[in-house]
Design a protein around this motif. Structure first.
Motif, short mmCIF file in Angstrom:
data_model
loop_
_atom_site.label_atom_id
_atom_site.label_comp_id
_atom_site.label_asym_id
_atom_site.label_seq_id
_atom_site.Cartn_x
_atom_site.Cartn_y
_atom_site.Cartn_z
N GLU A 105 0.82 -1.20 0.00
CA GLU A 105 0.00 0.00 0.00
C GLU A 105 0.86 1.26 0.00
OE1 GLU A 105 -1.12 0.56 4.69
OE2 GLU A 105 -1.85 -1.26 3.68
N ASP A 106 0.26 2.36 -0.51
CA ASP A 106 0.98 3.62 -0.54
C ASP A 106 0.49 4.60 0.52
OD1 ASP A 106 -1.43 4.46 -1.62
OD2 ASP A 106 -0.59 5.10 -3.55
N ASN A 132 0.19 -6.57 -6.22
CA ASN A 132 -1.06 -5.82 -6.22
C ASN A 132 -0.78 -4.49 -5.52
OD1 ASN A 132 -3.84 -5.34 -6.58
ND2 ASN A 132 -4.35 -6.19 -4.58
N ALA A 133 -0.69 -3.43 -6.30
CA ALA A 133 -0.34 -2.12 -5.75
C ALA A 133 -1.59 -1.43 -5.21
CB ALA A 133 0.32 -1.27 -6.83
N ARG A 134 -1.68 -1.37 -3.88
CA ARG A 134 -2.85 -0.71 -3.27
C ARG A 134 -2.65 0.79 -3.30
NH1 ARG A 134 -5.29 -1.56 2.83
NH2 ARG A 134 -4.87 0.66 3.18
N ILE A 135 -3.70 1.49 -3.73
CA ILE A 135 -3.69 2.94 -3.83
C ILE A 135 -4.68 3.48 -2.80
CG2 ILE A 135 -3.97 4.92 -5.34
CD1 ILE A 135 -3.59 3.02 -7.72
N ASP A 136 -4.19 4.29 -1.87
CA ASP A 136 -5.00 4.72 -0.72
C ASP A 136 -5.60 6.10 -0.88
OD1 ASP A 136 -4.36 2.30 0.39
OD2 ASP A 136 -3.52 3.11 2.23
N THR A 137 -5.71 6.59 -2.11
CA THR A 137 -6.24 7.93 -2.32
C THR A 137 -7.64 8.10 -1.73
OG1 THR A 137 -6.80 7.09 -4.52
CG2 THR A 137 -4.92 8.57 -4.37
N TYR A 138 -8.50 7.12 -1.94
CA TYR A 138 -9.88 7.25 -1.46
C TYR A 138 -9.97 7.07 0.04
CZ TYR A 138 -11.38 7.10 -6.36
OH TYR A 138 -11.57 7.36 -7.69
N VAL A 139 -9.29 6.06 0.55
CA VAL A 139 -9.41 5.80 1.98
C VAL A 139 -8.75 6.91 2.81
CG1 VAL A 139 -7.30 4.40 2.25
CG2 VAL A 139 -9.28 3.94 3.70
N TYR A 196 -5.08 -1.65 -6.73
CA TYR A 196 -6.16 -1.82 -5.76
C TYR A 196 -6.52 -0.46 -5.16
CZ TYR A 196 -8.42 -3.73 -1.50
OH TYR A 196 -9.29 -4.03 -0.48
N PRO A 197 -7.38 0.30 -5.83
CA PRO A 197 -7.81 1.59 -5.26
C PRO A 197 -8.88 1.33 -4.20
CG PRO A 197 -8.85 1.24 -7.38
CD PRO A 197 -7.93 0.07 -7.16
N ILE A 198 -8.44 1.01 -3.02
CA ILE A 198 -9.34 0.57 -1.96
C ILE A 198 -10.38 1.63 -1.65
CG2 ILE A 198 -7.72 1.33 -0.15
CD1 ILE A 198 -8.72 -1.08 1.53
N LEU A 199 -11.62 1.19 -1.52
CA LEU A 199 -12.78 2.03 -1.24
C LEU A 199 -13.12 3.00 -2.36
CD1 LEU A 199 -12.52 2.78 2.58
CD2 LEU A 199 -13.89 1.06 1.42
N ALA A 200 -12.63 2.74 -3.57
CA ALA A 200 -13.07 3.56 -4.71
C ALA A 200 -14.56 3.38 -4.91
CB ALA A 200 -12.32 3.15 -5.97
N PRO A 201 -15.30 4.44 -5.16
CA PRO A 201 -16.73 4.29 -5.43
C PRO A 201 -16.94 3.38 -6.65
CG PRO A 201 -16.18 6.60 -5.06
CD PRO A 201 -14.88 5.85 -5.17
N PRO A 202 -17.91 2.49 -6.58
CA PRO A 202 -18.15 1.61 -7.73
C PRO A 202 -18.30 2.35 -9.05
CG PRO A 202 -19.39 0.84 -5.84
CD PRO A 202 -18.79 2.16 -5.44
#
Length: 240
Positions: free
Chosen positions: A109-110, A142-149, A174-180
């Motif tokens: 994660e970033d 799997n590069a998690r992107i934490d922009t949304y969270v 993996y843009p976690i918690l990105a809006p669908p």
């Protein structure tokens, strides 16, 4: 027949439904998911932490890698491991410890836990490139992107980071918690298989796939559902 990372990587590009990866938190839950026919599994750091008696982010690395190892040894399907931000390990040691545990994929994660913000995107891309150089093709990144969270940017910043991570050698993002509603634009803009988080009140894995996800994971959701069932059984035993 493909095995290990090659098998896991290929599953991200299959036709039809997205790759659904249940999140085992221990060896027993891993066996349940594998016996149900899932072709691969993805450990959630928060679920593993809860099973070990820690808050998310507080598990000592040795305990986390030991738990990953127990999960990987319990099943015959590929296992991807959530190793958060890499625990401060250098790329060589991180790759070696994942291999020793038997994991053939990982989340990195970033998010910056110290500042509650984000790691500089170029610096994170450099780190991912180092991990790729050490692992070669033996690890699905799997590069998690934490922009949304983290509330630190929307679609444009997520795409910018995703492209940098793709160029660094990530297999998926993996843009976690990105809006669908953002998934299609993110998948098209980044150009890699997209991991979406399934939540109890959100779209189903099938629906997330139709929206643009190639891979669906659940975070600690399944561990929490299991513990809710244990709590209900305990109340029944107590006659509450």
């Amino acid at each position: 027949m493909l095995t290990g990372a090659a098998a896991l990587r290929a599953l991200h590009h299959g036709p039809g439904l997205p790759l659904v990866l249940p999140g085992p938190w221990d060896a027993g839950s891993a066996k349940v998911f594998a016996d149900a026919g899932f072709p691969a599994l993805a450990t959630p750091s928060a679920g593993v932490a809860a099973s070990l008696g820690y808050a998310d982010g507080d598990v000592p690395p040795d305990e986390m890698f030991a738990a990953i190892g127990r999960i990987a040894r319990a099943v015959d399907v590929p296992v991807s491991a959530d190793v958060e931000d890499g625990y401060g390990l250098g790329a060589k040691e991180l790759v070696a410890r994942l291999a020793e545990a038997g994991a053939v994929g990982c989340n990195l994660e970033d998010g910056d836990r110290a500042s509650a913000g984000l790691v500089d995107a170029e610096r994170q891309a450099e780190r991912l490139a180092q991990v790729r150089a050490e692992a070669g093709d033996a690890l699905v990144i799997n590069a998690r992107i934490d922009t949304y969270v983290r509330g630190a940017g929307g679609t444009a910043e997520t795409v910018r980071r995703g492209r940098l991570y793709a160029a660094a050698g990530a297999d998926c993002v993996y843009p976690i918690l990105a809006p669908p509603a953002d998934l299609a634009a993110l998948a098209a803009g980044i150009g890699l298989p997209l991991n979406a988080l399934a939540t109890p009140d959100g779209p189903s894995p099938r629906e997330l796939g139709a929206l643009g996800a190639s891979r669906v994971t659940f975070g600690p959701g399944q561990q929490r559902r299991a513990m809710a069932a244990v709590a209900a059984a305990a109340r029944e035993l107590r006659g509450v």
